[in-house]
Design an enzyme around this catalytic site. Structure first.
Site, short mmCIF file in Angstrom:
data_model
loop_
_atom_site.label_atom_id
_atom_site.label_comp_id
_atom_site.label_asym_id
_atom_site.label_seq_id
_atom_site.Cartn_x
_atom_site.Cartn_y
_atom_site.Cartn_z
N ARG A 1 0.85 -1.18 0.00
CA ARG A 1 0.00 0.00 0.00
C ARG A 1 0.89 1.24 0.00
O ARG A 1 1.69 1.42 0.93
CB ARG A 1 -0.91 0.01 1.24
CG ARG A 1 -1.78 -1.23 1.42
CD ARG A 1 -2.91 -1.29 0.39
NE ARG A 1 -3.57 -2.59 0.38
CZ ARG A 1 -4.63 -2.89 1.14
NH1 ARG A 1 -5.12 -1.99 1.97
NH2 ARG A 1 -5.19 -4.08 1.05
N GLU B 1 0.29 4.22 0.64
CA GLU B 1 -0.34 5.30 1.40
C GLU B 1 0.70 6.08 2.20
O GLU B 1 1.62 5.50 2.76
CB GLU B 1 -1.39 4.73 2.36
CG GLU B 1 -2.52 3.98 1.65
CD GLU B 1 -3.36 3.17 2.61
OE1 GLU B 1 -2.87 2.84 3.71
OE2 GLU B 1 -4.51 2.85 2.27
N ARG C 1 -0.58 2.19 13.04
CA ARG C 1 -1.10 0.89 12.58
C ARG C 1 -1.01 0.67 11.07
O ARG C 1 -1.59 -0.29 10.55
CB ARG C 1 -2.55 0.72 13.03
CG ARG C 1 -3.53 1.74 12.47
CD ARG C 1 -4.92 1.45 12.97
NE ARG C 1 -5.91 2.33 12.35
CZ ARG C 1 -7.23 2.18 12.49
NH1 ARG C 1 -7.69 1.19 13.22
NH2 ARG C 1 -8.06 3.01 11.92
N HIS C 2 -0.32 1.56 10.34
CA HIS C 2 -0.21 1.41 8.89
C HIS C 2 1.22 1.14 8.46
O HIS C 2 2.16 1.72 9.01
CB HIS C 2 -0.73 2.67 8.18
CG HIS C 2 -2.22 2.82 8.23
ND1 HIS C 2 -2.85 3.57 9.19
CD2 HIS C 2 -3.18 2.31 7.43
CE1 HIS C 2 -4.17 3.52 8.99
NE2 HIS C 2 -4.39 2.76 7.94
N GLU D 1 -9.74 -2.00 13.84
CA GLU D 1 -10.13 -2.95 12.79
C GLU D 1 -8.95 -3.84 12.39
O GLU D 1 -7.83 -3.37 12.20
CB GLU D 1 -10.63 -2.15 11.58
CG GLU D 1 -11.02 -3.02 10.40
CD GLU D 1 -9.99 -2.93 9.28
OE1 GLU D 1 -9.63 -4.00 8.76
OE2 GLU D 1 -9.52 -1.82 8.95
N SER E 1 -11.36 -6.98 7.05
CA SER E 1 -12.45 -6.52 6.19
C SER E 1 -12.88 -7.69 5.33
O SER E 1 -12.04 -8.42 4.80
CB SER E 1 -12.00 -5.36 5.30
OG SER E 1 -11.89 -4.17 6.05
N ARG F 1 -1.00 -6.59 12.31
CA ARG F 1 -2.00 -5.90 13.12
C ARG F 1 -2.66 -6.85 14.12
O ARG F 1 -2.96 -6.47 15.25
CB ARG F 1 -3.06 -5.25 12.22
CG ARG F 1 -3.87 -4.20 12.95
CD ARG F 1 -4.85 -3.47 12.04
NE ARG F 1 -4.18 -2.56 11.11
CZ ARG F 1 -4.83 -1.70 10.33
NH1 ARG F 1 -6.15 -1.65 10.37
NH2 ARG F 1 -4.16 -0.91 9.51
#
Length: 548
Positions: free
Chosen positions: A318, A320, A326-327, A471, A474, A522
């Site tokens: 990712r 991002e 948490r990323h 979370e 998903s 995570r």
């Protein structure tokens, strides 16, 4: 003795110089002269090995009991059949037995000239080894040698197990090893970039010392990550990554027992697999490509290929610019896809059984690892129910509204971090669990391949799973009708041409199916209540870190 060693070195250098001069003179040597030079060379090599082996007094009759092991003896020279004992296995039952252990010299302390204490660490477990001057076993020179070892050097120790009368505070194992032989296999540099005892220190220890007027070293996270190969040696980190191994193993074993098969999908793909712009773009032999954000498209194609139930454990990427706790830009994805007969709750059933089984197994089989983590990062064990709680998104929104907390919540938007944490707190207070599912999410906040709800197209047949208010999963029922799938992709800003083979796979008949994705790092972070995902990534990759 030092003068003699110096003289020997000088003679060796002169002799080595003569050999080089004779070989480079251009004069052809006779067989006799060549043989002489070869004997001299071998003599020099043996002399160098002897000098580099053990720096001790040659007059010591016990010199063979200790010292630096020459490299030649470490080059798979022989199979001796010796039996090794792991430090973790050292216990009272081995009292009076001779053991052979290998580990790192964690701490070294001499008490005068006749006693030295050496704490040896292996895989996060430690044992105190004692050298006491004893006739025909341990000499004063041996104690001196032990005291001069650098921390984190790898050592082999042979000794007798003893059980002291009082508890040992500085080691995990409550026995001692009375050393008979000590050899250094690999020397560490005298000054390390970080000290392991500093890296392993808890915040509680540091604060307690400060209150007492003492100052202990606090190593910041960037320094730890810059020296990750050292940081990973701490007992807590050893525990973290052994638990991570268990998570992956349980995930695989449980799904195999449920009729799933493991697949391996490509990480180089022509277009986005999740939508949005957070992709790592690259040139693939003149064609535009990117790193896969997930195995989503290919695991669905595997369902279209009649595999029925599939899973994968592999890296996902990712791009991002997320600088949160948490990323990560690269993490390990645990992905599942399966045919469903009637309802997406069948996927949620698998999640329920899988994770309750996983939590039970870790709590039962990883007690030492959890204790090691708890000593540096104290945490409360995760609270969860035998059958996982399920709430609809609308029920979650209503709980937040009823709490009168002032938290702003969009009924058709996604939950922000603050709202997720607050809802987690409310769920725990009402239902006594820190692990629950929230389903029927608004369609607008889900990926293009998510199936809308039959009774309200503003919502979707999707779910998220939470641990401690954050979370971790998903999942959803997928759109399996190709024309509708293409419409959804276009509506989400995806160039349908880049995923044409994916959409085409549904044109030949596609089973009703759904699945989910989990971030391995995570899961471990939240199960162990750690404050940063970089603690559960072996070598983290975030927007600012590409090394080590």
């Amino acid at each position: 003795m030092a003068d003699q060693s110096h003289n020997k070195n000088g003679q060796g250098e002169e002799e080595g110089g003569r050999i080089e001069e004779e070989e480079s003179s251009g004069k052809k040597l006779s067989k006799k002269e060549a043989a002489k030079l070869e004997r001299q060379r071998k003599r020099l090599q043996h002399g160098a090995a002897a000098m580099s082996a053990v720096s001790v007094d040659e007059a010591d009759p016990l010199a063979s009991n200790y010292g630096d092991v020459p490299l030649i003896d470490l080059q798979s020279k022989a199979v001796t059949g010796r039996k090794w004992t792991e430090v973790a296995e050292l216990a009272d039952e081995l009292k009076d037995q001779v053991v052979l252990i290998r580990g790192r010299a964690q701490t070294i302390r001499a008490v005068g000239k006749k006693i030295a204490f050496l704490v040896v660490r292996e895989k996060g477990f430690t044992v105190q080894c004692v050298l006491t001057v004893t006739p025909e076993v341990v000499s004063g020179q041996m104690v001196k040698y032990a005291a001069g070892l650098s921390k984190e050097s790898v050592v082999d120790i042979e000794g007798v197990v003893s059980v002291p009368n009082s508890p040992i505070k500085g080691a995990s194992q409550q026995v001692e090893v009375q050393v008979r032989k000590l050899y250094c296999v690999s020397k560490a540099i005298p000054v390390l970039p970080i000290n392991i005892e500093d890296a392993a220190r808890s915040e509680a220890e540091i604060e307690k010392a400060e209150q007492a007027g003492e100052k202990l070293v606090r190593v910041n996270q960037d320094t730890l990550l810059n020296n990750r190969f050292l940081d990973l040696r701490t007992p807590a980190n050893q525990g973290i990554f052994r638990i991570q191994c268990q998570v992956g193993m349980i995930f695989r074993q449980f799904l195999l027992s449920e009729g799933f098969i493991e697949i391996h999908t490509p990480k180089l793909i022509p277009g986005s697999s999740e939508g949005g712009s957070a992709i790592f773009k690259l040139d693939y032999k003149g064609q535009p490509a990117c790193l896969a954000q997930s195995p989503q498209l290919h695991k669905q194609m595997a369902i279209c290929a009649d595999f029925g139930r599939v899973f994968e454990i592999g890296p996902v990427f990712r791009a991002e610019d997320s600088f949160t706790h948490r990323h990560l830009c690269e993490f390990v994805g645990l992905d599942v896809e399966m045919e469903i007969k009637e309802h997406y709750s069948e996927v949620m059933d698998v999640v329920d059984r899988l994770f309750v089984n996983m939590f039970d197994s870790i709590n039962e089989n990883c007690r030492k690892e959890l204790d090691a983590i708890n000593r540096q990062y104290p945490f409360e064990r995760l609270k969860y129910l035998p059958e996982t709680l399920r709430l609809t998104f609308e029920e979650g929104i209503q709980m937040l509204k009823d709490s009168m907390t002032g938290v702003e919540v969009d009924p058709l938007g996604d939950l922000n971090t603050e709202a997720e944490r607050k809802l987690g707190q409310l769920v725990f207070e009402k239902h006594g669990t820190e692990f629950y599912m929230l389903h029927r999410y608004p369609l607008a906040v889900r990926p293009f391949y998510t199936m809308p709800c039959y009774d309200n197209p503003a919502y979707s047949n999707s779910f998220d799973v939470f641990i401690r208010g954050e979370e971790i999963i998903s999942g959803a029922q997928r759109v399996h009708e190709p024309e509708f799938l293409a419409q959804r992709a276009e509506a989400c800003g995806i160039d349908v041409r880049t995923i044409s083979t994916y959409i085409d796979s549904f044109r030949c008949g596609a089973p009703i199916h759904g699945g989910f994705g989990v971030g391995l790092e995570r899961v471990v972070m939240l199960f162990c209540a750690l404050n940063n995902i970089r603690k559960t990534s072996l070598f983290p990759r975030d927007p600012q870190r590409l090394a080590p």
